[in-house]
Write a protein that holds these residues in place. Structure first.
Motif, short mmCIF file in Angstrom:
data_model
loop_
_atom_site.label_atom_id
_atom_site.label_comp_id
_atom_site.label_asym_id
_atom_site.label_seq_id
_atom_site.Cartn_x
_atom_site.Cartn_y
_atom_site.Cartn_z
N VAL A 27 -17.00 23.61 16.42
CA VAL A 27 -16.80 24.64 17.42
C VAL A 27 -15.31 24.94 17.56
CG1 VAL A 27 -17.10 25.24 19.86
CG2 VAL A 27 -18.91 24.03 18.63
N TYR A 28 -14.98 26.21 17.51
CA TYR A 28 -13.59 26.71 17.63
C TYR A 28 -12.71 26.22 16.48
CZ TYR A 28 -9.95 28.86 20.62
OH TYR A 28 -8.96 29.67 21.14
N THR A 39 -17.75 27.05 13.89
CA THR A 39 -19.20 27.17 14.03
C THR A 39 -19.60 28.55 14.51
OG1 THR A 39 -19.37 24.80 14.49
CG2 THR A 39 -21.23 26.18 15.19
N GLU A 40 -18.85 29.09 15.47
CA GLU A 40 -19.22 30.39 16.02
C GLU A 40 -19.15 31.51 14.99
OE1 GLU A 40 -14.90 29.50 16.97
OE2 GLU A 40 -16.79 28.39 17.04
N LEU A 41 -18.28 31.37 13.99
CA LEU A 41 -18.22 32.37 12.93
C LEU A 41 -19.43 32.27 12.01
CD1 LEU A 41 -14.47 32.41 11.80
CD2 LEU A 41 -15.71 34.16 13.07
N ILE A 42 -19.74 31.06 11.58
CA ILE A 42 -20.84 30.91 10.62
C ILE A 42 -22.18 31.23 11.29
CG2 ILE A 42 -21.22 28.41 10.82
CD1 ILE A 42 -21.11 30.43 7.56
N LYS A 50 -31.54 30.86 13.36
CA LYS A 50 -32.26 30.43 14.55
C LYS A 50 -31.28 29.99 15.64
CE LYS A 50 -32.82 25.76 12.76
NZ LYS A 50 -33.73 24.74 12.31
N TYR A 51 -30.00 30.11 15.35
CA TYR A 51 -28.98 29.66 16.29
C TYR A 51 -28.51 30.80 17.17
CZ TYR A 51 -29.04 25.75 13.10
OH TYR A 51 -29.46 24.71 12.33
N ASP A 52 -28.17 30.46 18.41
CA ASP A 52 -27.71 31.43 19.39
C ASP A 52 -26.21 31.25 19.59
OD1 ASP A 52 -27.43 33.16 21.54
OD2 ASP A 52 -28.55 31.91 22.94
N LEU A 53 -25.47 32.32 19.51
CA LEU A 53 -24.01 32.28 19.66
C LEU A 53 -23.57 31.95 21.08
CD1 LEU A 53 -21.16 32.79 18.54
CD2 LEU A 53 -21.51 35.22 19.03
N ARG A 54 -24.31 32.37 22.07
CA ARG A 54 -23.89 32.26 23.47
C ARG A 54 -23.49 30.84 23.90
NH1 ARG A 54 -25.13 32.17 28.79
NH2 ARG A 54 -24.33 33.94 30.01
N PRO A 55 -24.27 29.79 23.60
CA PRO A 55 -23.85 28.44 24.00
C PRO A 55 -22.51 28.02 23.39
CG PRO A 55 -26.18 28.45 23.45
CD PRO A 55 -25.61 29.78 23.03
N SER A 56 -22.26 28.41 22.14
CA SER A 56 -20.97 28.08 21.51
C SER A 56 -19.83 28.75 22.26
CB SER A 56 -20.94 28.52 20.05
OG SER A 56 -21.85 27.78 19.29
N LEU A 57 -20.04 29.99 22.67
CA LEU A 57 -18.99 30.69 23.42
C LEU A 57 -18.73 30.00 24.76
CD1 LEU A 57 -20.01 34.41 22.74
CD2 LEU A 57 -18.22 33.04 21.60
N GLY A 58 -19.78 29.49 25.39
CA GLY A 58 -19.61 28.76 26.64
C GLY A 58 -18.81 27.48 26.46
#
Length: 124
Positions: A27-28, A39-42, A50-58
């Motif tokens: 992450v980051y 992680t947020e880029l990939i 199946k992954y959601d971007l929102r939790p990574s942004l949090g």
């Protein structure tokens, strides 16, 4: 897929396109020295993920940004120099820990001087 030369994301994409099942990221992009593929880029790039971007942004907002202000990682020129010269990042890590951490030309000259270059780097 370390990010010394800002290629971790591109190399991870190539791996995914060639069928690699396990992709290394953090992450980051947090990691020792230049860091890793973010992680947020990939997660954002992969189709039918199946992954959601929102939790990574949090996590980035609440934890990673404050940590990045305390500990250094990511794109820093000494890591780029070490990557370009195919050197282990320990030289850049030592540079960043010294009083001369921002003397970039001196660091480059030190790594490219004939005395510092391993035998396999010399050109005949």
């Amino acid at each position: 897929m370390h990010n010394n030369m800002q290629l971790a994301f591109a190399n991870t994409i190539v791996g995914a396109n060639k069928g690699v099942q396990f992709l290394d990221s953090s992450v980051y992009g947090m990691g020792r020295a230049a860091g890793n593929c973010p992680t947020e880029l990939i997660v954002s790039y992969l189709k039918k993920s199946k992954y959601d971007l929102r939790p990574s942004l949090g996590i980035i907002e609440k934890h990673m940004i404050p940590m990045s202000q305390k500990w250094e990682w990511g794109y820093v020129i000494p890591y780029m120099i070490a990557g370009v010269l195919n050197e282990h990042p320990r030289a850049a890590m030592a540079q960043r820990a010294s009083e001369d951490k921002d003397k970039l030309v001196e660091f480059y000259d030190k790594l490219t001087s004939p005395e510092a270059m391993p035998t396999n780097h010399h050109s005949d």
